[in-house]
Structures are given as structure tokens and as C-alpha cells.
Scaffold this active site. Structure first.
Site, PDB file in Angstrom:
ATOM      1  N   ASP A   1       0.831  -1.207   0.000  1.00 51.52           N
ATOM      2  CA  ASP A   1       0.000   0.000   0.000  1.00 51.52           C
ATOM      3  C   ASP A   1       0.872   1.267   0.000  1.00 51.52           C
ATOM      4  O   ASP A   1       1.985   1.268   0.521  1.00 51.52           O
ATOM      5  CB  ASP A   1      -0.889  -0.020   1.249  1.00 51.52           C
ATOM      6  CG  ASP A   1      -1.932   1.074   1.256  1.00 51.52           C
ATOM      7  OD1 ASP A   1      -2.709   1.148   0.294  1.00 51.52           O
ATOM      8  OD2 ASP A   1      -1.975   1.850   2.232  1.00 51.52           O
TER       9      ASP A   1
ATOM     10  N   GLU B   1       1.151  -0.050  -4.812  1.00 53.64           N
ATOM     11  CA  GLU B   1       0.133   0.923  -5.195  1.00 53.64           C
ATOM     12  C   GLU B   1       0.750   2.320  -5.193  1.00 53.64           C
ATOM     13  O   GLU B   1       0.933   2.922  -4.135  1.00 53.64           O
ATOM     14  CB  GLU B   1      -1.055   0.885  -4.225  1.00 53.64           C
ATOM     15  CG  GLU B   1      -2.124   1.917  -4.549  1.00 53.64           C
ATOM     16  CD  GLU B   1      -2.742   2.552  -3.319  1.00 53.64           C
ATOM     17  OE1 GLU B   1      -3.925   2.918  -3.391  1.00 53.64           O
ATOM     18  OE2 GLU B   1      -2.055   2.713  -2.286  1.00 53.64           O
TER      19      GLU B   1
ATOM     20  N   ASP C   1     -10.882   1.895  -4.050  1.00 52.83           N
ATOM     21  CA  ASP C   1     -10.666   3.324  -3.863  1.00 52.83           C
ATOM     22  C   ASP C   1     -11.339   4.179  -4.930  1.00 52.83           C
ATOM     23  O   ASP C   1     -11.118   5.390  -4.975  1.00 52.83           O
ATOM     24  CB  ASP C   1      -9.159   3.629  -3.858  1.00 52.83           C
ATOM     25  CG  ASP C   1      -8.470   3.121  -2.604  1.00 52.83           C
ATOM     26  OD1 ASP C   1      -9.101   3.155  -1.536  1.00 52.83           O
ATOM     27  OD2 ASP C   1      -7.306   2.686  -2.694  1.00 52.83           O
TER      28      ASP C   1
END
Length: 642
Positions: free
Chosen positions: A271, A300, A370
Site C-alpha cells: 500500500d 500501489e 478506492d
């Protein structure tokens, strides 16, 4: 050798188990005791490019254990599933219960939101059901395992009798892989005066509000998102941000993730990677590969783009690949929002693939947790199908967001967070998109052109996109139409002459001189034609990738070396590489006679009418593993031509 006839690919001939067995035979090996000590030398490779990922928000997938739903704090659980900020009951047993459903869908790897123990409190009315407010990286979230089950990784290291271990076992029995979502950037936000309280298997080791050991940065929230220093050192949405300069923190986080790898995790999704400096990730990934050489890692970098130098630098030099946000945005614009430029938006992204050292390993997707789901953007299932087929057949590793195969979406507030995370409520194995994902997942494993090959545009308008995937003698031709019915006078397919059958529709198409003439495309039509060639087989297979060499049309790259597989330095017998894009050449090289031996090699460029150009470098030296699959990632060494 795959026995599929070269001119067609039928559902009857496609068997998931056969494909899995073939993959296992190539890449799953057990190293000898001698090799284990030097395993890091072999850079063993699990070929993730042939995988089909399925991303699950654990709390929203399936409740397989009703007794663990309430958890330690009943206030955080909503059994009515009306409060989108609270836990709804999904757990690891629920995933275990649905593994056959996923296996049948063609899923080969599941990516789960973080499984670490979270803070048990509400922050602005929200619980940590997403898994990104970690309290203890060495303990499992009790809400995801059986009530009363020991959450400590340390205390269950020997027995391995938790629901998590059961999930790993059941996945591996089905030759499926587990991708664990991890976050190294931050822990938890401020809740009632408590912020960033971090534990090491139940023992408190850090506290943002009492931080004498400097485990955290204390620079406030990011104010200028164009300021690289702020992005890397300031807080993201008020979350306690770790100080990566602290060696105690780095030792803790690396040790914790290694414990999860030891329990059977196959890959890591990382992340918020843009919020930490690249040197940290280079150290982190290096340690992970030394610990588990065949682990696959992707990160990400939110809204990464091939024209963004920083995200490209990260993808090329961090030790991990990234999620392909640029392609996602282009697909959503072209197919979800019906942008006037249409498929040219997607072409623009593919045309920049040379910016990456590993474009074929980017993780591709059309939506995630998201952003709004694709069908909240465009409810037409035909558009969803086009977008899904595109990511399943284009370069990169496709990732399906949970429920896509059931047309799952909630359009409240445009379907944006948190409404992009509804509870999975259907398990129909006969939806059209479920069946097509299954077919295309099988095709990805059977046809190496899709997983490893280059991609060539053959015809494009705003509404129509035709492209070819090619590797060695394997080919896949794809035609997509977002508009009304149309006819293409002629299109080059790279397929051999004869009749070919569409994987999707079973319609037949005649190829002559490598082309289809008067190709008719229905409204929202899709055509996928496949020819599967012979796979490379050997005691040891080296997947060699070369970057950083610019070639002209007609020029070729070969590998030469001091072993029979590489021609014993005879350039006429060198091993040829395949052109992938302007920056990448690739080949699978079979090693039998030299398996287990030390070899020397270098690359050379063959040019018509002039002498070959060899790399300006001392020969590279490598120990070839005795068996299995190995990867080389090399960069052309330029210099004066001798």
C-alpha cells in the site's frame, strides 16, 4: 507441448486442471538441500504474468463463521449491513467456503485486504474493516479467524492450526496463490487521544504521542501534493506515519512480513508506496527476496502514469512492479465514460510501455476499493464485458475486483467509497461475464503470447480496437467494438491461414495471407482468436529479460555464452530473444546440459550487413539452478563498438 489444435480453442478442449498441471510442471519445483543455502543466487521465478488475480475486501465477501462477527467491540459490527463504515462479518472461513467458486471462475491468485490486527475503535464513525489501521503486524485480525483462536503468529508458528493456515492449505491444494496486502507507511489515526500505538505480538513498542525513540514522523499532514518531501514525510489523512530512518522500525516491519511469508503467502501487494523513499523499498524488497526468492511483489502508486518520471523510476528500480492506474483511467474514460477519443486513449498508454522495464508485469484493472465500480460509471454490462476482455488479453497481469462477475455495484453517491464495497450476495456460475472470465483465464495459462508476449496494434478507430499478442509461434488476435455494427475491409491477424474459431462466441473466421477480409463486428462485438504453439520445456528454464537497448527494424538480440545452450560463444548458435517493446527483449531459454553449473554470458545485437555488436561488459556470470524456473533481469551495457 499443448495439444490444442492450432486453428481453434474450444471449451471442451480447455480444462482448468490440465492448464494448472502444465503450469505446475513448469514452475513448481522442490530445491535440493544443497540449493537451499544458495537459493538467493537462483532468483527462482513464479510466473505471475499468467495469473488471474481476484481482489477481495475480506469483510465484504462472505461470512463463513457467524460466531466471530461481533468481535471484541460489538459497536464496530452492523449485522443489518446498513452502516457502510462498520464490519459486516466477512472472514477467512467465508473465503475458504467459496474457493471452489473462485477456482471454477478461473482465479489463480486471490489478493486479500490486510489481515493484521487492527485498532478496535471508531474513527469518524468508521471501523478498520479495510485493514489499513494496523495495531500489531505480528497478529491476525481476530474478526477474521475463529472465536478464541490464537491470533499470534509466534504462538502458532509450530502448530499452524489457525483458519489462516487452513486457507493457505486449501488454496495450495487447488494450485492457487495468496497475495497479502501490506502497509509499511503508517499505522493508525488519532482516536480519543490515542494515535499510532504499535505492538510487537502484544507488547507495546511505539506510540505517536510518546515517541522518544522516533518511530514516527511528526510533520503534520501533507499540504502540497507536488512537494516530494511532504508526500514522503508528512501524514496521509491523519495517519501516524512511520519514520523509515529508524532501524528498529525497519527491523520490526521486515521481520513481521517475513513471518507471513513463512506461513505460505505467495505474493505481496504494498500500500501507499509513493509515501516512502525508494531506498526504503529497495532495502525492503531485497530482504524479502533473500528470504523468499520466488515472492512476487507489486505496489500501489496511486494514479501512476508512464509520463510521471517518479512513478516510472519506482516501477523500474524499487524491486517491485506497480498497479497500472494509467491504463485503468484510460479504460474507464474510453469504455465507461464514452470519451470521444475512445480506444486512442488506451493506445496512448500502450505506446508508452517502453518507459517501463517490465510493462508485461504491470497489474491491470478497471476498478478497485478506492474508486467507483465500473458499472457505477456505466451500467451497461456490454461495456463491462469489453473492459474485462481488454485487461484479460492485453499485456500485464489482470486483477478482477470481487463481485464483478456478478455485476455487483451500489450506485449511492456515485458508487464512490464506501459504496464501492458492497457485500457479495450472489454466487451464480452461469452469468455471461463469469463464463467469459473463466474461458479467458484458461486461455492466459495455455497461450504464452498473452502472458509473456509483445502487443501490436492492427486496427484502431475511436470505436474499434484490434491487436495481436505474439510470443514465439503462439498468437492471439483480439477485436473489440464499443460502437454499432461495423465492417473492417481487412485486418492483419498474424494467424496462419485457415479457419479459426472465436474463444468467446464460437463463430468461425477465415484467415488468408495472414488477414481477415471484410471482418464484421456486431454492436459491442468481441472476437478472440488463439493459436497455441509449443511451450519451452527443460530441466531448468531461464526467463531472460533485457532492457535498455534500442534496435532498428530488422535488428535482433541474442544471448551468447560459454555453454552449449548459448552456443559456446559461437554467435551463429546464439539463443534469440523476442521483441516485446522498444525497451524490452525477452526469451525462455531451456537449460539441460548446463543445469546446476556456473556459466558466463552476454548479449549481442545482430545487424544485417555489418558485424554483430556485443555488450561492452565483462561477461556476466551466473549459477544455473539444477531445476525449476529462474529469471534474469539485465540492462544492456553500452559502450564503444570494437
Amino acid at each position: 507441448m499443448v495439444n490444442t489444435p492450432p486453428s481453434l480453442f474450444s471449451e471442451e478442449q480447455y480444462k482448468v486442471e490440465d492448464a494448472s498441471a502444465e503450469v505446475a510442471a513448469i514452475v513448481e519445483t522442490t530445491p535440493s538441500e544443497t540449493e537451499i543455502d544458495l537459493e538467493f543466487l537462483f532468483t527462482r521465478d513464479i510466473e505471475f504474468r499468467q495469473e488471474t488475480l481476484y481482489f477481495i475486501v475480506v469483510d465484504r465477501f462472505h461470512d463463513g463463521d457467524l460466531e466471530n462477527s461481533t468481535g471484541a467491540n460489538a459497536e464496530l459490527y452492523d449485522p443489518t449491513k446498513q452502516d457502510w463504515g462498520k464490519y459486516w462479518g466477512g472472514d477467512l472461513q467465508g473465503i475458504i467456503d467459496k474457493l471452489d467458486y473462485l477456482k471454477n471462475l478461473g482465479v489463480t491468485a486471490i489478493w486479500l485486504t490486510p489481515l493484521f490486527e487492527q485498532i478496535e475503535d471508531l474513527f469518524v464513525g468508521n471501523a478498520a474493516m479495510h485493514g489499513y489501521w494496523t495495531r500489531d503486524f505480528k497478529r491476525m485480525n481476530p474478526r477474521f479467524i475463529a472465536t478464541g483462536e490464537e491470533p499470534s503468529l509466534n504462538k502458532t508458528q509450530e502448530t499452524r492450526d489457525t483458519t489462516f493456515d487452513k486457507l493457505i492449505d486449501e488454496l495450495h491444494k487447488r494450485k492457487m496463490k495468496l497475495v497479502l496486502d501490506i502497509v509499511c507507511n503508517h499505522s493508525s489515526p488519532d482516536i480519543s487521544g490515542r494515535k499510532g500505538e504499535l505492538y510487537d505480538d502484544g507488547v507495546k513498542i511505539a506510540d505517536f504521542n510518546d515517541d522518544e525513540a522516533h518511530w514516527y514522523h511528526h510533520y503534520g499532514e501533507v499540504q502540497d501534493w507536488e512537494n516530494e518531501w511532504q508526500v514522503q514525510n508528512c501524514e496521509l489523512a491523519g495517519l501516524a506515519t512511520f519514520n523509515e530512518n529508524n532501524i528498529e522500525y525497519r527491523t520490526y516491519i521486515k521481520a513481521a512480513i517475513k513471518q507471513w511469508l513463512d506461513r505460505g503467502v505467495d505474493a505481496l501487494r504494498v500500500d501507499t508506496v509513493k509515501h516512502m523513499p525508494i531506498w526504503f523499498w529497495q532495502e525492503f524488497t531485497g530482504d524479502m527476496y533473500n528470504h523468499k526468492p520466488d515472492v512476487f511483489i507489486f505496489g500501489e502508486w496511486i494514479y501512476s502514469h508512464p509520463l510521471d518520471d517518479r512513478s516510472v523510476e519506482f516501477a523500474n528500480n524499487s524491486g517491485m512492479t506497480i498497479l497500472d492506474f494509467a491504463l485503468c483511467v484510460a479504460i474507464r474514460q474510453a469504455l465507461g465514460e464514452s470519451a470521444e477519443a475512445g480506444f486512442y486513449l488506451i493506445k496512448d498508454i500502450f505506446d508508452l510501455d517502453y518507459r517501463y522495464s517490465g510493462a508485461t508485469e504491470l497489474i491491470t484493472f478497471i476498478d478497485n476499493h478506492d474508486m467507483s465500480r465500473f458499472q457505477s460509471l456505466n451500467p451497461d454490462p456490454a461495456r463491462l464485458m469489453l473492459a474485462t476482455v481488454l485487461v484479460m488479453t492485453s499485456r500485464g497481469i489482470p486483477c478482477i475486483y470481487y463481485g464483478t462477475e456478478q455485476y455487483l455495484h451500489d450506485d449511492t453517491n456515485g458508487g464512490n467509497d464506501p459504496y464501492n464495497r458492497p457485500m457479495m450476495d450472489k454466487w451464480d456460475t452461469d452469468t455471461e461475464i463469469y463464463r467469459y472470465i473463466r474461458l479467458l483465464s484458461g486461455l492466459r495459462r495455455l497461450n504464452p503470447a498473452i502472458s509473456m508476449g509483445g502487443q501490436w496494434e492492427r486496427y484502431i478507430t475511436p470505436d474499434i480496437y484490434c491487436y495481436v499478442r505474439r510470443y514465439r509461434d503462439s498468437v492471439c488476435f483480439v477485436a473489440l467494438n464499443r460502437g454499432g455494427s461495423a465492417t473492417i475491409p481487412e485486418v492483419l491477424t498474424d494467424l496462419p491461414d485457415g479457419e479459426h474459431t472465436c474463444v468467446m462466441t464460437r463463430n468461425k473466421y477465415e484467415v488468408k495471407d495472414g488477414k481477415i477480409y471484410d471482418l464484421q463486428l456486431e454492436e459491442h462485438g468481441i472476437i478472440v482468436l488463439s493459436r497455441v504453439g509449443e511451450r519451452v520445456k527443460a530441466q531448468t528454464i531461464v526467463r531472460a529479460q533485457l532492457n535498455g537497448v534500442r534496435t532498428l527494424p530488422g535488428e535482433r538480440i541474442v544471448l551468447i555464452g560459454d555453454c552449449p545452450e548459448l552456443g559456446n560463444w559461437d554467435i551463429a548458435k546464439a539463443y534469440p530473444l523476442e521483441y516485446i517493446n522498444q525497451n524490452t527483449w525477452f526469451a525462455e531459454i531451456p537449460f539441460n546440459e548446463s543445469a546446476g553449473k556456473l556459466i558466463s554470458y552476454k548479449y549481442a545485437l545482430l545487424r544485417e550487413g555489418t558485424s554483430p555488436l556485443r555488450e561492452n561488459i565483462m561477461t556476466r556470470r551466473w549459477v544455473i539452478a539444477k531445476e525449476g524456473t529462474v529469471k534474469w533481469r539485465d540492462t544492456w551495457a553500452s559502450g564503444r563498438e570494437s
